[in-house]
Design an enzyme around this catalytic site. Structure first.
Site, PDB file in Angstrom:
ATOM      1  N   SER A   7       0.739  -1.515   0.180  1.00 52.02           N
ATOM      2  CA  SER A   7      -0.387  -0.303  -0.056  1.00 52.02           C
ATOM      3  C   SER A   7       0.440   1.491   0.156  1.00 52.02           C
ATOM      4  O   SER A   7       1.798   1.591   0.781  1.00 52.02           O
ATOM      5  CB  SER A   7      -0.870   0.271   1.073  1.00 52.02           C
ATOM      6  OG  SER A   7      -1.211   1.384   1.417  1.00 52.02           O
ATOM      7  N   HIS A  32      -1.541  -1.558  -3.800  1.00 50.82           N
ATOM      8  CA  HIS A  32      -2.287  -0.847  -3.588  1.00 50.82           C
ATOM      9  C   HIS A  32      -2.737   0.031  -3.549  1.00 50.82           C
ATOM     10  O   HIS A  32      -2.003   0.790  -2.814  1.00 50.82           O
ATOM     11  CB  HIS A  32      -2.351  -1.992  -2.641  1.00 50.82           C
ATOM     12  CG  HIS A  32      -3.400  -2.029  -1.179  1.00 50.82           C
ATOM     13  ND1 HIS A  32      -5.349  -2.694  -2.496  1.00 50.82           N
ATOM     14  CD2 HIS A  32      -4.383  -0.872  -0.510  1.00 50.82           C
ATOM     15  CE1 HIS A  32      -6.384  -2.557  -0.905  1.00 50.82           C
ATOM     16  NE2 HIS A  32      -5.432  -1.498  -0.208  1.00 50.82           N
ATOM     17  N   ASP A  34      -5.428   3.134  -1.683  1.00 53.45           N
ATOM     18  CA  ASP A  34      -5.934   3.571  -0.167  1.00 53.45           C
ATOM     19  C   ASP A  34      -6.896   5.180  -1.096  1.00 53.45           C
ATOM     20  O   ASP A  34      -6.465   6.155  -0.656  1.00 53.45           O
ATOM     21  CB  ASP A  34      -5.534   3.551   0.737  1.00 53.45           C
ATOM     22  CG  ASP A  34      -5.406   2.297   0.430  1.00 53.45           C
ATOM     23  OD1 ASP A  34      -5.591   1.290   0.711  1.00 53.45           O
ATOM     24  OD2 ASP A  34      -4.374   1.935   1.513  1.00 53.45           O
ATOM     25  N   MET A  36      -9.585   7.578   0.044  1.00 56.05           N
ATOM     26  CA  MET A  36     -10.064   7.939   1.599  1.00 56.05           C
ATOM     27  C   MET A  36     -10.550   9.286   1.098  1.00 56.05           C
ATOM     28  O   MET A  36      -9.805  10.203   0.989  1.00 56.05           O
ATOM     29  CB  MET A  36      -9.319   8.032   2.476  1.00 56.05           C
ATOM     30  CG  MET A  36      -8.782   6.618   2.649  1.00 56.05           C
ATOM     31  SD  MET A  36      -7.556   6.765   4.787  1.00 56.05           S
ATOM     32  CE  MET A  36      -6.916   5.420   3.941  1.00 56.05           C
ATOM     33  N   HIS A  65      -8.536   0.570  -3.830  1.00 58.19           N
ATOM     34  CA  HIS A  65      -9.679   0.830  -2.698  1.00 58.19           C
ATOM     35  C   HIS A  65      -9.991   1.434  -2.494  1.00 58.19           C
ATOM     36  O   HIS A  65      -9.609   2.719  -2.001  1.00 58.19           O
ATOM     37  CB  HIS A  65      -8.207   0.107  -2.070  1.00 58.19           C
ATOM     38  CG  HIS A  65      -9.339  -0.467  -0.235  1.00 58.19           C
ATOM     39  ND1 HIS A  65      -8.731  -0.281   0.989  1.00 58.19           N
ATOM     40  CD2 HIS A  65     -10.746  -0.349   0.030  1.00 58.19           C
ATOM     41  CE1 HIS A  65      -9.629  -0.946   1.458  1.00 58.19           C
ATOM     42  NE2 HIS A  65     -11.254  -0.411   1.215  1.00 58.19           N
ATOM     43  N   MET A  67     -11.923   3.926  -0.044  1.00 62.56           N
ATOM     44  CA  MET A  67     -12.860   4.175   0.703  1.00 62.56           C
ATOM     45  C   MET A  67     -13.675   6.149   0.970  1.00 62.56           C
ATOM     46  O   MET A  67     -13.273   6.787   1.230  1.00 62.56           O
ATOM     47  CB  MET A  67     -11.600   4.402   1.847  1.00 62.56           C
ATOM     48  CG  MET A  67     -11.850   3.020   2.263  1.00 62.56           C
ATOM     49  SD  MET A  67     -10.027   2.998   3.131  1.00 62.56           S
ATOM     50  CE  MET A  67      -9.015   3.197   1.700  1.00 62.56           C
ATOM     51  N   MET A 136     -11.251  -6.431   4.621  1.00 60.38           N
ATOM     52  CA  MET A 136     -10.348  -5.142   6.247  1.00 60.38           C
ATOM     53  C   MET A 136     -10.726  -5.815   7.797  1.00 60.38           C
ATOM     54  O   MET A 136     -10.977  -6.159   7.999  1.00 60.38           O
ATOM     55  CB  MET A 136     -11.342  -4.225   6.277  1.00 60.38           C
ATOM     56  CG  MET A 136     -11.928  -3.652   5.612  1.00 60.38           C
ATOM     57  SD  MET A 136      -9.769  -2.887   4.806  1.00 60.38           S
ATOM     58  CE  MET A 136      -9.194  -2.008   5.512  1.00 60.38           C
ATOM     59  N   ASP A 174      -7.004  -6.964   4.196  1.00 64.69           N
ATOM     60  CA  ASP A 174      -5.756  -5.179   4.188  1.00 64.69           C
ATOM     61  C   ASP A 174      -6.184  -4.704   5.360  1.00 64.69           C
ATOM     62  O   ASP A 174      -7.129  -4.444   6.007  1.00 64.69           O
ATOM     63  CB  ASP A 174      -6.630  -4.974   3.427  1.00 64.69           C
ATOM     64  CG  ASP A 174      -6.247  -3.284   3.427  1.00 64.69           C
ATOM     65  OD1 ASP A 174      -5.314  -2.994   3.546  1.00 64.69           O
ATOM     66  OD2 ASP A 174      -7.086  -2.602   2.196  1.00 64.69           O
TER      67      ASP A 174
HETATM   68  C1  DX5 Z   1      -6.555   1.595   5.934  1.00 61.17           C
HETATM   69  C2  DX5 Z   1      -5.793   0.432   4.004  1.00 61.17           C
HETATM   70  C3  DX5 Z   1      -5.117   0.020   4.255  1.00 61.17           C
HETATM   71  C4  DX5 Z   1      -3.820   0.581   4.975  1.00 61.17           C
HETATM   72  C5  DX5 Z   1      -3.014  -0.523   4.950  1.00 61.17           C
HETATM   73  O1  DX5 Z   1      -7.603   2.095   5.556  1.00 61.17           O
HETATM   74  O2  DX5 Z   1      -7.538   0.389   3.721  1.00 61.17           O
HETATM   75  O3  DX5 Z   1      -4.157  -0.439   2.796  1.00 61.17           O
HETATM   76  O4  DX5 Z   1      -3.148   1.318   4.179  1.00 61.17           O
HETATM   77  O5  DX5 Z   1      -1.855  -0.243   5.435  1.00 61.17           O
HETATM   78  P1  DX5 Z   1      -1.172  -1.322   7.340  1.00 61.17           P
HETATM   79  O6  DX5 Z   1      -0.511  -2.322   5.922  1.00 61.17           O
HETATM   80  O7  DX5 Z   1      -0.205  -0.111   7.209  1.00 61.17           O
HETATM   81  O8  DX5 Z   1      -2.207  -1.753   7.698  1.00 61.17           O
HETATM   82 ZN    ZN Z   2      -6.668  -0.305   1.526  1.00 61.51          ZN
END
Ligand code: DX5
Ligand code: ZN
Length: 215
Positions: A7, A32, A34, A36, A65, A67, A136, A174
């Site tokens: 990620s 990956h 993310d 948000m 991903h 969110m 998750m 994840d």
């Molecule tokens: C959290 C994200 C993850 C995050 C994982 O909301 O969806 O993808 O980046 O990070 P680590 O591996 O540090 O938990």
């Molecule tokens: Zn993620």
């Protein structure tokens, strides 16, 4: 051997190009990414312009991903930005079947993420249409959180749903994935391991990716 999906949320954003080059040289198959929105989750990360740049920096799979609320409004935009896999949250999709159909109509693989409090069973009616389930293993919103141990049971339940349906859905984990839990996750049925902090804060990220790959 699991697919490793580092990620980029845990990367140094001033040196994203170097992070992409490092991943390109590594055994990681997927990036990956993310996204948000400060509404579905209490944090804001990055969006379309950054993904466009990352797309230009790699030929590996871009696993995006989302969110965000109302992800169906942005499917075409993320396709244009370069997503290969687009994952939406079950909790953000009142019309999940139609959202999955739209993602596939754009030529992307369709993923569905479920929060720690959402049961795997909710996905049973849709499973044949889902290419990837993102389980998750932390509450979404932040990297660097502690892995939730009940994730193993959820992976086993999900694997059972997939097998019974004769589906080929991949299971991705994840949040909080590290060298200590990776092998047990793979044994429980995980196909893809996301790792942010574990990879980017490692003294040798390429070696860490190689070691996760052996799990
Ligand atoms: C959290 C994200 C993850 C995050 C994982 O909301 O969806 O993808 O980046 O990070 P680590 O591996 O540090 O938990
Ligand atoms: Zn993620």
């Amino acid at each position: 051997m699991p697919i490793i999906a580092p990620s980029l949320l845990a990367a140094n954003f001033l040196e994203l190009g170097n992070a992409c080059n490092m991943l390109n040289e590594s055994e990681a198959e997927w990036f990956h990414l993310d996204v948000m929105d400060g509404s579905f989750v209490p944090n804001i990360s990055f969006g379309l312009p950054i993904i466009e740049q990352i797309r230009k920096a790699t030929t590996k799979v871009c696993d995006v991903h989302l969110m965000i609320v109302s992800p169906e409004k942005y499917i075409t935009a993320f396709k244009k930005a370069g997503a290969d896999i687009l994952t939406v949250h079950f909790e953000a999709c009142p019309e999940l079947a139609s959202t999955l159909a739209q993602i596939k109509a754009e030529g992307m693989k369709a993923g569905v993420a479920i929060n720690p409090n959402t049961d795997a069973e909710v996905l049973a009616p849709f499973i044949k249409e889902i290419d990837l389930v993102c389980v998750m293993s932390v509450y979404p919103g932040f990297g660097g959180q502690k892995f939730i141990e009940t994730t193993y049971e959820k992976v086993v339940a999900l694997k059972d749903i997939i097998t019974k349906a004769g589906a080929s859905t991949l299971i991705e984990i994840d949040g909080g994935v590290d060298a200590n839990n990776a092998a047990a996750l793979t044994k429980a049925g995980a196909d893809v391991l996301v790792a942010g902090t574990t990879v980017f804060k490692a003294a040798d990220p390429i070696a860490m990716i190689a070691s996760l790959k052996q799990s």
